[in-house]
Design a protein around this motif. Structure first.
Motif, PDB file in Angstrom:
ATOM      1  N   UNK A 204       7.011  -9.164  -3.063  1.00  0.00           N
ATOM      2  CA  UNK A 204       7.939  -8.864  -4.093  1.00  0.00           C
ATOM      3  C   UNK A 204       8.635  -7.404  -4.431  1.00  0.00           C
ATOM      4  N   UNK A 205       9.772  -6.203  -3.890  1.00  0.00           N
ATOM      5  CA  UNK A 205       9.628  -4.780  -4.382  1.00  0.00           C
ATOM      6  C   UNK A 205       9.574  -5.104  -5.667  1.00  0.00           C
ATOM      7  N   UNK A 206      10.595  -5.348  -6.772  1.00  0.00           N
ATOM      8  CA  UNK A 206      10.284  -5.688  -8.480  1.00  0.00           C
ATOM      9  C   UNK A 206       8.877  -6.471  -8.365  1.00  0.00           C
ATOM     10  N   UNK A 207       8.360  -7.504  -8.269  1.00  0.00           N
ATOM     11  CA  UNK A 207       6.934  -7.540  -8.257  1.00  0.00           C
ATOM     12  C   UNK A 207       6.255  -6.022  -8.371  1.00  0.00           C
ATOM     13  N   UNK A 208       5.941  -5.349  -7.407  1.00  0.00           N
ATOM     14  CA  UNK A 208       5.230  -4.532  -6.963  1.00  0.00           C
ATOM     15  C   UNK A 208       5.521  -3.821  -8.338  1.00  0.00           C
ATOM     16  N   UNK A 209       6.439  -3.164  -7.900  1.00  0.00           N
ATOM     17  CA  UNK A 209       7.638  -2.068  -9.057  1.00  0.00           C
ATOM     18  C   UNK A 209       6.231  -2.410 -11.080  1.00  0.00           C
ATOM     19  N   UNK A 210       6.725  -3.530 -11.080  1.00  0.00           N
ATOM     20  CA  UNK A 210       6.651  -3.938 -12.416  1.00  0.00           C
ATOM     21  C   UNK A 210       5.602  -4.223 -12.588  1.00  0.00           C
ATOM     22  N   UNK A 211       4.507  -4.877 -11.489  1.00  0.00           N
ATOM     23  CA  UNK A 211       2.819  -5.329 -11.931  1.00  0.00           C
ATOM     24  C   UNK A 211       1.865  -3.591 -11.426  1.00  0.00           C
ATOM     25  N   UNK A 212       2.550  -2.351 -10.608  1.00  0.00           N
ATOM     26  CA  UNK A 212       2.454  -1.893 -10.074  1.00  0.00           C
ATOM     27  C   UNK A 212       1.773  -0.206 -10.940  1.00  0.00           C
ATOM     28  N   UNK A 213       3.246  -0.799 -11.850  1.00  0.00           N
ATOM     29  CA  UNK A 213       3.168   0.023 -13.243  1.00  0.00           C
ATOM     30  C   UNK A 213       2.700  -0.284 -13.907  1.00  0.00           C
ATOM     31  N   UNK A 214       2.953  -1.549 -13.896  1.00  0.00           N
ATOM     32  CA  UNK A 214       1.384  -2.200 -15.085  1.00  0.00           C
ATOM     33  C   UNK A 214       0.042  -1.749 -15.211  1.00  0.00           C
ATOM     34  N   UNK A 215      -0.065  -1.627 -13.692  1.00  0.00           N
ATOM     35  CA  UNK A 215      -1.674  -1.944 -13.376  1.00  0.00           C
ATOM     36  C   UNK A 215      -1.367  -0.065 -13.958  1.00  0.00           C
ATOM     37  N   UNK A 216      -1.565   0.856 -12.448  1.00  0.00           N
ATOM     38  CA  UNK A 216      -1.280   2.411 -13.234  1.00  0.00           C
ATOM     39  C   UNK A 216      -1.292   2.714 -14.797  1.00  0.00           C
TER      40      UNK A 216
END
Length: 222
Positions: free
Chosen positions: A105-117
């Motif tokens: 899901x794009x929103x999950x990718x945004x949230x989780x990806x942002x947290x990872x970075x």
């Protein structure tokens, strides 16, 4: 309170680990055509304009800034940043060989990806490093011309997201803003050294108060 300097082994392991966090976050963003700010955002944007992989672009974008970091910040910071940038550049190209995302899901990718970075960058900060590029320039402008680093960083990130409108759908840009928010929340809530050592700070404050009282007693006695 005196800070304990990390050993070379500690720095290398932490920076490689941080690079893996950032690289996987970027991989999630790429899988959904999302954008991010800073040098990584410039590299992602560049992949739409030129036929070149993210890892190579990210590495090349950072090259001019190493001289600035070496002369204006510190040699250790420059070397550690070079390790971080090189690690992210290599890992982003190798992750697809080990991970295959068929759906996210794009929103999950945004949230989780942002947290990872954000976590990866936080680890880099703790070990006198960064993702280079815009961060180095922001630090230099603040020190040399008193231009606030946060203001400069925000201006660059906003420009990157606006330029992204020429390459990706507007709703993906909005989701990218969510990713940037999550990334910056991780850093702003956790990059506060005064919160890490409350016991030592309390002891230091007590010693300072004791020294002040003792100094006052000596003046009264005199």
């Amino acid at each position: 309170m005196q800070k304990t300097k990390h050993s070379v082994i500690e720095d290398v392991f932490a920076l490689i680990s941080a690079g893996l966090f950032v690289a996987f976050g970027v991989y999630l963003f790429q899988s959904q055509d999302l954008m991010v700010g800073g040098a990584a955002g410039l590299a992602l944007l560049g992949t739409y304009a030129v036929d070149m992989d993210f890892g190579l672009l990210f590495f090349l974008i950072n090259l001019p800034f190493y001289t600035l970091a070496w002369t204006q910040i510190s040699k250790r910071f420059t070397i550690n940043t070079f390790i971080s940038v090189t690690t992210v550049s290599i890992l982003t190209e190798q992750i697809p060989a080990f991970v295959d995302i068929s759906h996210v899901n794009p929103i999950f990718a945004a949230v989780f990806g942002g947290i990872l970075i954000g976590v990866g960058m936080l680890m880099m900060f703790r070990h006198s490093s960064s993702l280079g590029g815009v961060g180095i320039m922001a630090f230099y402008l603040q020190q040399r011309f008193n231009i606030r680093a946060g203001t400069f960083q925000l201006a660059v990130d906003s420009t990157i997201l606006l330029c992204a409108l020429f390459f990706i759908a507007w709703h993906l840009v909005l989701i990218s803003i969510l990713a940037a928010f999550c990334l910056n929340m991780v850093i702003s809530l956790n990059h506060r050294p005064e919160r890490y050592f409350p016991a030592q700070e309390k002891q230091a404050k007590s010693r300072a108060e004791t020294d002040t009282l003792e100094g006052s007693d000596k003046r009264v006695t005199a």
